[in-house]
Every structure is written in structure tokens, then in C-alpha cells.
Design an enzyme around this catalytic site. Sequence first.
Site: not given
Length: 453
Positions: A66, A72, A372, A394
Amino acid sequence: MDPSPLSKETLQKFRSAFYDSPKNILAQNVCSRVDPFDVCLSRKQLEDVQHVFNHKVDEGKPMTNQKSSGRCWIFATLNVIRLPFMKQLNIEDFEFSQGYLFFWDKIERCHFFLNNVVEVTKRNEAVDGRLMSFLLHDPTTDGGQWDMIVNVINKHGLMPKKCFPESFSCEASLKMNRILKSKLCEYAKAIRDLLAKGAGDSEVRLLIEYQMENIFRIVGICLGIPSETFTWNYYDKNKGYHTIGPISPKDFYENHVKPIYNVDDKVCLVTDPRPTNPFGKSYTVDCLGNVVGGRACIYNNQPANVLLDLVKASIKDGEAVWFGCEVSKRFAPKQGIQDLEIHDFPLVFGVDIQTTLTKAERLLYGESAMTHAMVFTAVNTNDENEVTKLRIENSWGEERGEKGYLIMTVPWFNEFVFEVVVDKKYVPEDVMDVFKQEPVVLPAWDPMGTLAQ
């Protein structure tokens, strides 16, 4: 009690106590030259980390990034959706366009904000009142929640990244957001001034339409404007050529993605242990959303162990799980480890941090909130079928953890995970019944309204 200043004698006592301890001097020598959190890393915990799991979904490529944006929640959503999509089409690597959803979220979010200004002004809220001040503070944040991404997908559909690639302001959104905030604050004043003159709804709508034309131009210049239709060509794993289109993004989602992954079949469950918010209840947050006329952000509040059991059920069935957490606490970012024992703060500082309050107390005192969103792709279970650790995809590139994947312990899950999204088929009937309740409305500034970035 009347406050008293720190006296010279008191400060001298602190100084003497500090230098009387050789450990303090050693810690000072090291921490004055090195990241204090790295100094606190526990070698023993690092030795125990292994990315081996007995229940794992098929993971996707490439690892997404990102970059300098708060997207996110968009990346995590598309990372979940692409897994069954890639399997269905038998393709090696693939990304949906994060920039496409980012574009439409910016447009819809600005429109939602301007309509919130109308609503809150009609409540006779002063411009410096707490609610209006809160809304004006960050009217065009990048962050979001699960129900907000569902709104954008259902209204605007999806596109492959090849058909709407990243732009500078996708990857580094700060300057664009500054421009948008300046205009939105200006437009908020114009709306409030017009309402103060007794204007009717039709006049306000015309003003907002004029304002949104300018917003659309700004966002379009910064991000590009997605085409109304596209054609996507691709090779499968066997080097076979395929093409889809011309097709609209909405039809692409409805015809090619929704039969494989229907966002409306997924439900969001949260864990908020504050005594004021009992488990087994439904909650929402005032003025939170991104699409006028879209679904509200609804939170089904359950104990952390219920969320963990649902994650386990989903992963064992082969479906990855979107989740929201407070990523920075007890986290070794370079190694990609989320573990309550990964830092030994008392050894270095003589006091512990981050877990001295309970989860509920951290929420109450502003020490914790969901910040997040990521994706669970694996769990490890013991002989008693209890989860012992979890694997995470992630959206920060390959440089951290195991080529971008993180590892999480169950104690960390219990303390710092706040919400998960799973298919409703995994959720017990009594938990699903909570969604039928009229939700309790939390204030706009409540920590459960914090957006994942």
C-alpha cells in the site's frame, strides 16, 4: 489536591537514583544510539518463531504494498477476494485494482461528508461543537471499515489492476488529501451558511452537486478516472490465453467475482470488552460511513475467543479472513512478529508498557484502538484443536517478516485484535441473531469507529 511543582530536590533525587544503577547507564548508552524497541527485542522469542502451520489456505502472489497510503482495508479485502478468484481462473498471480476502489471511495466519502454536514447542522450543532469539530478534523481520511468496502464494491464493482494501475497519489496520498480537506472545510462553511439563511433541501442539493463536480475533477486529476468499461486479457497457468470484456466493473464483479466471493455473505464481528458495551449486542457509530444510501457499519460484539474460533473454522475450510487490529503494539516489524513477549521492556526501562492496562481500560483511556487491516491465511492447532499461532498476509511489501507475511500468537490476538470478517455460514445462529437487533449508536469519536489505515 493542589498541584505542586517539581522541586530541585526531587529532580536531584531522580537523577541520583538513575545514575546509581549501572543497568540504567547501559540502557542509556545503547538506546541513545539504537531504536529503543529493537533494544528490547527478546532473543529467546525470536528463536521460537517458525512459519509452519497445519491449516493453511492457498496464498496469492504477488505480495501487495500500500506504500505511503492508508488503504490497508482495501488491500486486505482484495487480498481475500483474489484467492478464490485466482483458483477459479487457474492463474499464477493477480491483483484487483486497489486504485479503482480508492478512487470511488474518495468520491463517495467526500459526498458522504458534505451530507453529514447538512445532517449535523440541522441538529443545531455549533461549528465548534464536539461532533462538528470531529468531522472537520479529518474529512477525507484514507482509512475504512469492512461495511464501507462492501458499499463501494456493491455500487461500483471491481477491476483488475492491469486495467487501472496505481498513480502517484494512490501510493502517496498526503498531498491530495490536503487539497481535498481544504475544499471540504470551505464547502462545509458554504453549506452551513446556506442553511443559516433558511435554504430548502433543493438549494442545498444543488450546492452539493456543484461542490462534488469540483471534488470529482480534483480526484480525477490526481488518481485518473476509471473507464466505464474495460477488457482484460490474461494467461492461465497452462499458458492459455483468455479475454474478458468489454465489460463494466459492476458487471465484472457481479458475473465473474460474486459467484466465487460474495461480499454480502460476509459478516463483521468485533470484540469490545468495555463494561458499557456488553457482548451479544449490536452497535454502530454516529456519522460513520462512506456512501450515501449505503449500508451502515454494524458491529456484532462478541468475546475474543468467539472471533478466534470463527477464524479457525474459516481457515480450516480454506477461506482467508479479513481482520482489524492495533498493529503497532508488541510488534517487531522487521521480523514480522506480533507477540506479547517479543519485547522485554522491564529489562531495559524498569517498567512495562502497552499491556499494563486491560484491553477495556486501554480503549477507555485512549491507549488502544483498531488501526490496521490484514488477512489471516493460516492457523496452527494443537492436539486439543486449540489455536496456538496465526499467519498473516500484510500489505507492506516483502521487506518485513517472511517475505511480507507476519506471525501472531493467541495472547496477542486476545489483546489487540478488534474485529474479524467471516462468511456467515461459519457463525452460530445465536451470534447471527445479534444482527437482527436495533444497534446501539456510539458517538462519532468512539474508539470502535477508528478506521483501519
